[in-house]
Each structure stands twice: as structure tokens, then as C-alpha cells.
Design a protein around this motif. Structure first.
Motif, PDB file in Angstrom:
ATOM      1  N   LEU A  36      15.170 -38.816   9.348  1.00 10.87           N
ATOM      2  CA  LEU A  36      15.978 -39.365   8.270  1.00 10.87           C
ATOM      3  C   LEU A  36      16.926 -40.496   8.771  1.00 10.87           C
ATOM      4  O   LEU A  36      17.442 -41.297   8.050  1.00 10.87           O
ATOM      5  CB  LEU A  36      16.979 -38.351   7.633  1.00 10.87           C
ATOM      6  CG  LEU A  36      16.189 -37.191   6.997  1.00 10.87           C
ATOM      7  CD1 LEU A  36      16.828 -36.089   6.550  1.00 10.87           C
ATOM      8  CD2 LEU A  36      15.005 -37.457   5.889  1.00 10.87           C
ATOM      9  N   GLY A  37      17.297 -40.654  10.071  1.00 11.97           N
ATOM     10  CA  GLY A  37      18.073 -41.835  10.441  1.00 11.97           C
ATOM     11  C   GLY A  37      17.181 -43.163  10.491  1.00 11.97           C
ATOM     12  O   GLY A  37      16.929 -43.528  11.688  1.00 11.97           O
ATOM     13  N   LEU A  38      16.621 -43.756   9.306  1.00 14.52           N
ATOM     14  CA  LEU A  38      16.118 -44.967   9.605  1.00 14.52           C
ATOM     15  C   LEU A  38      16.497 -45.940   8.769  1.00 14.52           C
ATOM     16  O   LEU A  38      17.486 -45.711   7.971  1.00 14.52           O
ATOM     17  CB  LEU A  38      14.478 -44.536   8.712  1.00 14.52           C
ATOM     18  CG  LEU A  38      13.630 -43.535   9.206  1.00 14.52           C
ATOM     19  CD1 LEU A  38      12.593 -42.946   8.302  1.00 14.52           C
ATOM     20  CD2 LEU A  38      13.260 -43.684  10.902  1.00 14.52           C
ATOM     21  N   ASN A  39      15.936 -47.199   9.190  1.00 16.05           N
ATOM     22  CA  ASN A  39      16.649 -48.480   8.403  1.00 16.05           C
ATOM     23  C   ASN A  39      15.631 -49.053   7.559  1.00 16.05           C
ATOM     24  O   ASN A  39      14.629 -49.370   7.986  1.00 16.05           O
ATOM     25  CB  ASN A  39      16.864 -49.593   9.788  1.00 16.05           C
ATOM     26  CG  ASN A  39      17.451 -50.833   9.138  1.00 16.05           C
ATOM     27  OD1 ASN A  39      17.799 -50.880   7.992  1.00 16.05           O
ATOM     28  ND2 ASN A  39      17.580 -51.815   9.895  1.00 16.05           N
ATOM     29  N   PRO A  40      16.021 -48.919   6.349  1.00 14.02           N
ATOM     30  CA  PRO A  40      14.984 -49.225   5.457  1.00 14.02           C
ATOM     31  C   PRO A  40      14.411 -50.886   5.333  1.00 14.02           C
ATOM     32  O   PRO A  40      13.465 -51.090   4.970  1.00 14.02           O
ATOM     33  CB  PRO A  40      15.640 -49.319   3.959  1.00 14.02           C
ATOM     34  CG  PRO A  40      16.693 -48.286   4.233  1.00 14.02           C
ATOM     35  CD  PRO A  40      17.126 -48.735   5.480  1.00 14.02           C
ATOM     36  N   LEU A  41      15.050 -51.756   6.139  1.00 14.80           N
ATOM     37  CA  LEU A  41      14.893 -53.152   6.266  1.00 14.80           C
ATOM     38  C   LEU A  41      13.785 -53.280   7.358  1.00 14.80           C
ATOM     39  O   LEU A  41      13.249 -54.233   7.309  1.00 14.80           O
ATOM     40  CB  LEU A  41      16.032 -53.930   6.772  1.00 14.80           C
ATOM     41  CG  LEU A  41      17.105 -54.190   5.545  1.00 14.80           C
ATOM     42  CD1 LEU A  41      18.176 -54.955   6.202  1.00 14.80           C
ATOM     43  CD2 LEU A  41      16.648 -54.859   4.380  1.00 14.80           C
ATOM     44  N   GLN A  42      13.641 -52.268   8.246  1.00 21.35           N
ATOM     45  CA  GLN A  42      12.731 -52.343   9.263  1.00 21.35           C
ATOM     46  C   GLN A  42      11.598 -51.058   9.151  1.00 21.35           C
ATOM     47  O   GLN A  42      10.439 -51.213   9.764  1.00 21.35           O
ATOM     48  CB  GLN A  42      13.250 -52.000  10.888  1.00 21.35           C
ATOM     49  CG  GLN A  42      14.346 -53.244  10.948  1.00 21.35           C
ATOM     50  CD  GLN A  42      14.871 -53.177  12.227  1.00 21.35           C
ATOM     51  OE1 GLN A  42      14.558 -52.378  13.254  1.00 21.35           O
ATOM     52  NE2 GLN A  42      15.452 -54.240  12.578  1.00 21.35           N
ATOM     53  N   ASP A  43      11.881 -49.912   8.533  1.00 24.15           N
ATOM     54  CA  ASP A  43      11.120 -48.887   8.435  1.00 24.15           C
ATOM     55  C   ASP A  43      10.341 -48.385   7.273  1.00 24.15           C
ATOM     56  O   ASP A  43       9.739 -47.728   7.242  1.00 24.15           O
ATOM     57  CB  ASP A  43      12.054 -47.708   8.988  1.00 24.15           C
ATOM     58  CG  ASP A  43      12.444 -47.968  10.466  1.00 24.15           C
ATOM     59  OD1 ASP A  43      11.814 -48.550  11.415  1.00 24.15           O
ATOM     60  OD2 ASP A  43      13.621 -47.368  10.651  1.00 24.15           O
ATOM     61  N   GLU A  44      10.434 -49.390   6.339  1.00 23.52           N
ATOM     62  CA  GLU A  44       9.999 -49.227   5.027  1.00 23.52           C
ATOM     63  C   GLU A  44       8.282 -49.017   5.052  1.00 23.52           C
ATOM     64  O   GLU A  44       7.661 -49.931   5.741  1.00 23.52           O
ATOM     65  CB  GLU A  44       9.956 -50.348   3.983  1.00 23.52           C
ATOM     66  CG  GLU A  44       9.557 -50.302   2.594  1.00 23.52           C
ATOM     67  CD  GLU A  44       9.807 -51.326   1.628  1.00 23.52           C
ATOM     68  OE1 GLU A  44       9.172 -51.457   0.513  1.00 23.52           O
ATOM     69  OE2 GLU A  44      10.574 -52.386   2.096  1.00 23.52           O
ATOM     70  N   ILE A  45       7.733 -47.969   4.553  1.00 25.39           N
ATOM     71  CA  ILE A  45       6.442 -47.958   4.803  1.00 25.39           C
ATOM     72  C   ILE A  45       5.636 -48.801   3.620  1.00 25.39           C
ATOM     73  O   ILE A  45       5.770 -48.422   2.201  1.00 25.39           O
ATOM     74  CB  ILE A  45       5.980 -46.538   4.460  1.00 25.39           C
ATOM     75  CG1 ILE A  45       6.697 -45.668   5.425  1.00 25.39           C
ATOM     76  CG2 ILE A  45       4.440 -46.310   4.468  1.00 25.39           C
ATOM     77  CD1 ILE A  45       6.396 -43.972   5.612  1.00 25.39           C
ATOM     78  N   THR A  46       4.834 -49.764   3.761  1.00 18.49           N
ATOM     79  CA  THR A  46       4.290 -50.663   2.653  1.00 18.49           C
ATOM     80  C   THR A  46       2.782 -50.041   2.496  1.00 18.49           C
ATOM     81  O   THR A  46       2.274 -50.918   1.545  1.00 18.49           O
ATOM     82  CB  THR A  46       4.577 -52.161   3.181  1.00 18.49           C
ATOM     83  OG1 THR A  46       3.942 -52.235   4.417  1.00 18.49           O
ATOM     84  CG2 THR A  46       6.081 -52.350   3.220  1.00 18.49           C
ATOM     85  N   ALA A  47       2.161 -49.668   3.392  1.00 13.89           N
ATOM     86  CA  ALA A  47       0.631 -49.307   3.380  1.00 13.89           C
ATOM     87  C   ALA A  47       0.364 -48.022   3.999  1.00 13.89           C
ATOM     88  O   ALA A  47       1.131 -47.536   5.034  1.00 13.89           O
ATOM     89  CB  ALA A  47      -0.307 -50.511   4.142  1.00 13.89           C
ATOM     90  N   ALA A  48      -0.677 -47.431   3.627  1.00  9.97           N
ATOM     91  CA  ALA A  48      -0.986 -46.020   4.295  1.00  9.97           C
ATOM     92  C   ALA A  48      -2.291 -45.941   3.900  1.00  9.97           C
ATOM     93  O   ALA A  48      -3.120 -46.439   2.836  1.00  9.97           O
ATOM     94  CB  ALA A  48      -0.334 -44.824   3.521  1.00  9.97           C
ATOM     95  N   GLY A  49      -3.255 -45.256   4.917  1.00  8.24           N
ATOM     96  CA  GLY A  49      -4.713 -45.062   4.929  1.00  8.24           C
ATOM     97  C   GLY A  49      -5.050 -43.894   5.798  1.00  8.24           C
ATOM     98  O   GLY A  49      -4.374 -43.668   6.601  1.00  8.24           O
ATOM     99  N   TRP A  50      -6.332 -43.110   5.302  1.00 11.81           N
ATOM    100  CA  TRP A  50      -6.601 -42.344   6.356  1.00 11.81           C
ATOM    101  C   TRP A  50      -7.363 -42.889   7.497  1.00 11.81           C
ATOM    102  O   TRP A  50      -7.881 -43.903   7.498  1.00 11.81           O
ATOM    103  CB  TRP A  50      -7.811 -41.555   5.578  1.00 11.81           C
ATOM    104  CG  TRP A  50      -7.403 -40.616   4.252  1.00 11.81           C
ATOM    105  CD1 TRP A  50      -7.438 -40.834   3.108  1.00 11.81           C
ATOM    106  CD2 TRP A  50      -6.460 -39.417   4.618  1.00 11.81           C
ATOM    107  NE1 TRP A  50      -6.896 -39.978   2.202  1.00 11.81           N
ATOM    108  CE2 TRP A  50      -6.330 -39.003   3.145  1.00 11.81           C
ATOM    109  CE3 TRP A  50      -6.001 -38.830   5.645  1.00 11.81           C
ATOM    110  CZ2 TRP A  50      -5.550 -38.122   2.782  1.00 11.81           C
ATOM    111  CZ3 TRP A  50      -4.995 -37.476   5.279  1.00 11.81           C
ATOM    112  CH2 TRP A  50      -4.677 -37.315   3.822  1.00 11.81           C
ATOM    113  N   GLY A  51      -7.022 -42.101   8.574  1.00  9.41           N
ATOM    114  CA  GLY A  51      -7.709 -42.726   9.964  1.00  9.41           C
ATOM    115  C   GLY A  51      -9.008 -42.267  10.274  1.00  9.41           C
ATOM    116  O   GLY A  51      -9.706 -42.799  11.188  1.00  9.41           O
ATOM    117  N   ASP A  52      -9.621 -41.193   9.692  1.00  7.96           N
ATOM    118  CA  ASP A  52     -10.874 -40.659  10.057  1.00  7.96           C
ATOM    119  C   ASP A  52     -11.615 -39.987   8.649  1.00  7.96           C
ATOM    120  O   ASP A  52     -10.778 -39.796   7.677  1.00  7.96           O
ATOM    121  CB  ASP A  52     -10.921 -39.734  11.084  1.00  7.96           C
ATOM    122  CG  ASP A  52     -10.076 -38.536  10.994  1.00  7.96           C
ATOM    123  OD1 ASP A  52      -9.153 -38.505  10.046  1.00  7.96           O
ATOM    124  OD2 ASP A  52      -9.588 -37.724  11.914  1.00  7.96           O
ATOM    125  N   SER A  53     -12.797 -39.695   8.693  1.00  8.26           N
ATOM    126  CA  SER A  53     -13.536 -39.147   7.758  1.00  8.26           C
ATOM    127  C   SER A  53     -13.071 -37.657   7.238  1.00  8.26           C
ATOM    128  O   SER A  53     -13.139 -37.203   6.299  1.00  8.26           O
ATOM    129  CB  SER A  53     -14.972 -39.189   7.786  1.00  8.26           C
ATOM    130  OG  SER A  53     -15.358 -38.297   8.993  1.00  8.26           O
TER     131      SER A  53
END
Length: 404
Positions: A36-53
Motif C-alpha cells: 500500500l505504500g506506493l507513489n501514484p505519480l510513479q506506480d500507477e498501473i496503466t496497462a495489464a495483460g496475461w503472460g501465458d495461455s
């Protein structure tokens, strides 16, 4: 697999917190998968995807161009490296032939080798101001990109000529003015070569890459900034979301037709994922809710408050609201039989208690009859002392007073 039965929905937030949700028919369980101790200016998640089938690894792209790999079986992050190349945040992430593919806002499309020291294996300059990168789920080597003043283009990672298709803008409007371009999301239609896009200017377009460069269907949804699009289980239909909280289904046949509208939003829709076979629509919005709608009945099946502004969403391909029943062992059978036997004993004891109660009621009956006799005798005595009936008395006429 055991790790697939734990969490079936994964959500990335603006604050950088990575969340997992287990959705069932009656309950929804939320879990923070990162610190939970994250910085939104650097740690915001902008993309996500599966790594394998097998959907075991999840790839996350951050606003500071950092790539993280989360293992859903070990429940931990197994890799973390800086994919710095170009400017802007990561707008799309996927995996191809054991390498991680990233796309940033400035238009750089890079293929990174995994290991202790990741390096760029292949780099392609697609164009400026990229808003979205999508990988073709049926042909993994085909990549689609688009953004502000950067119309839809397809890139083949294996071909010599990387750009295989570049869309052409529609003709000028009735005022002979150029129609602006701002591709916000891309969706590959099921079992076809067609691609659907949505625009921040309210344009919904369908392209046939084998027919022509211009869209075969172009719709305008006025006063709506479309932010997300997804192909659903119903053929020739897509689900579209807007910045005003509009979520609807569109039929992309003929000239295009708006059909179902799904209600309940209080903020702009950020991402949409539809199940490939079942009638489920998952969406996240700026009101911090994860919603699950039924495709045909438009019913809101689940609504979960996740405490953070949500950006992106992943859903397992075997997603289901029904909980799988595990095979019971012999010990479980014996444990289940014990309550049944105790229930029989309880029912017998209850029957005995009821017999005792009825017997006591029968014994009290003589006392009740004696009380009734006393009450009747008192009533007869009281009736003897009542006033005589005045109905038989003839009323006398009153004498009129004579005025002197």
C-alpha cells in the motif's frame, strides 16, 4: 488448476495497488496483491495483460515505464525491470514468443528479452501519441495501435514490412471540414478479420482489413467521449463505454444499431472485459466500483467497491459465478451422517415433549369447567338485580304550559 480457483478477476488502480477479486453468486472477496505504500505519480498501473495461455502470469505496465510480472500461483511478483524507451506511460503490454512486448505514448513498440538484464530484442516506431496497443488474440504476431491523430494501424512482428495495414480517415463532413482522429480503444472481432475502434470524439468504426482502408461502418454517438470497447460473446456485437458512465451494446451490422444499455454508473468507464462464451460483462469506472452485468437481461449481478480509482481489468477465461463443489471424502460422509442421526433423536424427544404438554392440558380441563360454572352463576345473579325493562311502559304526554 488450483491457482485458477482462488481469484478470477484482477484490477489495476491509479494509486498503484494491484487487487484481486473472487466473484461468486452471493459474495465477493477482495484482496490487495501488492503493498500500500506506493507513489501514484510513479506506480500507477496503466496497462495489464496475461503472460501465458494458462493465465498463470500477469504483466503490469506502470506510468514510469516499469514492467512487473505477478505469479498467480505463488501469489508474489517474480520479476521487475525498467523498460525505459521513449516518452510517456506504457499503453499496452503483452507477451510474444517468450518476450515481453510494450508500447509507450511516444509510439515506440519494443520487444524485451527476459532475464537478469533485459534488453531490446526488436523495436518499431509506430507513430506519435499512442493511446492503446492491443495484440490479436487469434494471431499473436499482429499488433494494433492507435491514438490522438494516429489512426488505426496493424504491425506484423514476423513480416519484413512491419506495417500491414494503415487506416484512412473518413471523408470531410457536410461543412467540408476534416473529421478529427482520437482512437481510445481497439477490439478484434471474434472469428473474423474485422477490427472495431472507438474514439474520444464519439466515433465508433468497424474496419475490414481485407476490403478497404476506410471503415465499412462508421457510427456517431453524440456528446459521448468513448473510452473503452470489447467484443462480446454475441456475434457482430460490441460493448462500448464512455466518460460519462454510459455502457451499451452496439450491433455492427448494416449501418450499426444501439441496443442494450446497462445502468448503475456514477463515473466514467475505464475498461471493459467480456467473457468469450458466457453472457458476462465486467467493467471498472472512476466511481471505484467493479460491476458485473448480464449481457442479455441487462441485470447488475455484482457490484464491488474497491476503494481506489480503477484503470484496467483482467478476467479469467474460465470465469464463472458458480462455486465448484469439491469431492467429499469418507470422513466428510461420516460427519454428514452424524447430524442426520442426531436430528432423528431430536425429533423423537420433541414428540415426547408434545405428548406431555397435551396430557397436562387434559388434566386442566376439569378446573376450567368448574370456573365456567362459577362465572355462569354470577351472571344469573347479576341479571336478577338488573333494572326493569322500560320498553313496556307507556310514555305519558307532557302538559303544555299556559303562558299568562
Amino acid at each position: 488448476m488450483a491457482f485458477k480457483q482462488d481469484i478470477n478477476v484482477f484490477v489495476g488502480t491509479r494509486t498503484g495497488v494491484f487487487k484481486g477479486v473472487k466473484l461468486c453468486e452471493t459474495v465477493a472477496i477482495e484482496k490487495n496483491l501488492s503493498g500500500l505504500g506506493l507513489n501514484p505519480l510513479q506506480d500507477e498501473i496503466t496497462a495489464a495483460g496475461w503472460g501465458d495461455s494458462d493465465e498463470k502470469d500477469i504483466l503490469l505496465g506502470l506510468v514510469n515505464q516499469t514492467v512487473k510480472v505477478y505469479d498467480t500461483e505463488l501469489h508474489t511478483f517474480t520479476s521487475n525491470f525498467n523498460a525505459k524507451c521513449g516518452e510517456g506511460s506504457i499503453r499496452g503490454i503483452s507477451r510474444y514468443n517468450g518476450s515481453i512486448l510494450t508500447a509507450v505514448e511516444s509510439g515506440e513498440l519494443n520487444l524485451w528479452t527476459e532475464g537478469s538484464t533485459p534488453r531490446i530484442k526488436q523495436s518499431i516506431k509506430t507513430g506519435p501519441c499512442i493511446d492503446r496497443m492491443r495484440q490479436n488474440p487469434y494471431e499473436k504476431e499482429i499488433i494494433a495501435v492507435g491514438g490522438q491523430e494516429s489512426d488505426l494501424s496493424l504491425w506484423n512482428l514476423e513480416a519484413e514490412e512491419k506495417c500491414t495495414f494503415r487506416a484512412k480517415n473518413v471523408p470531410h463532413n457536410y461543412l467540408q471540414l476534416r473529421v478529427p482522429i482520437w482512437v481510445s480503444d481497439i477490439a478484434f472481432m471474434q472469428n473474423s478479420q474485422k477490427i472495431a475502434t472507438c474514439s474520444r470524439y464519439g466515433h465508433l468504426r468497424l474496419y475490414d482489413t481485407k476490403a478497404q482502408r476506410r471503415p465499412v461502418i462508421s457510427m456517431d454517438i453524440p456528446e459521448q467521449a468513448l473510452t473503452s470497447i470489447s467484443a462480446c460473446s454475441k456475434e457482430h456485437h460490441v460493448i462500448v463505454g464512455s466518460g460519462t458512465g454510459l455502457l451499451m451494446m452496439v450491433d455492427l451490422r448494416g449501418k450499426g444499431l444501439q441496443s442494450n444499455r446497462y445502468k448503475g454508473f456514477a463515473g466514467g468507464v475505464r475498461d471493459i472485459v467480456c467473457h468469450p462464451t458466457d453472457p458476462y460483462i465486467l467493467s471498472v469506472s472512476l466511481d471505484r466500483y467493479l460491476r458485473l452485468h448480464h449481457l442479455h437481461s441487462k441485470e447488475l449481478l455484482q457490484k464491488v467497491y474497491l476503494k481506489s480509482k480503477l484503470n484496467c481489468l483482467l478476467m479469467r477465461s474460465d470465469f464463472s459465478l458458480k462455486v465448484e463443489e469439491e469431492e467429499s471424502s469418507d470422513e466428510d460422509d461420516t460427519l454428514q451422517e452424524a447430524p442426520r442421526n442426531s436430528g432423528v433423536k431430536d425429533s423423537a424427544e420433541a414428540a415426547k415433549e408434545m405428548d406431555i404438554i397435551f396430557s397436562e392440558m387434559d388434566s386442566d380441563m376439569p378446573n376450567k369447567t368448574s370456573k365456567l360454572k362459577k362465572i355462569k352463576s354470577l351472571e344469573s345473579q347479576f341479571e336478577g338485580k338488573r333494572k326493569p325493562d322500560m320498553s313496556s311502559v307507556i310514555p305519558q304526554k307532557r302538559k303544555k304550559k299556559i303562558k299568562k
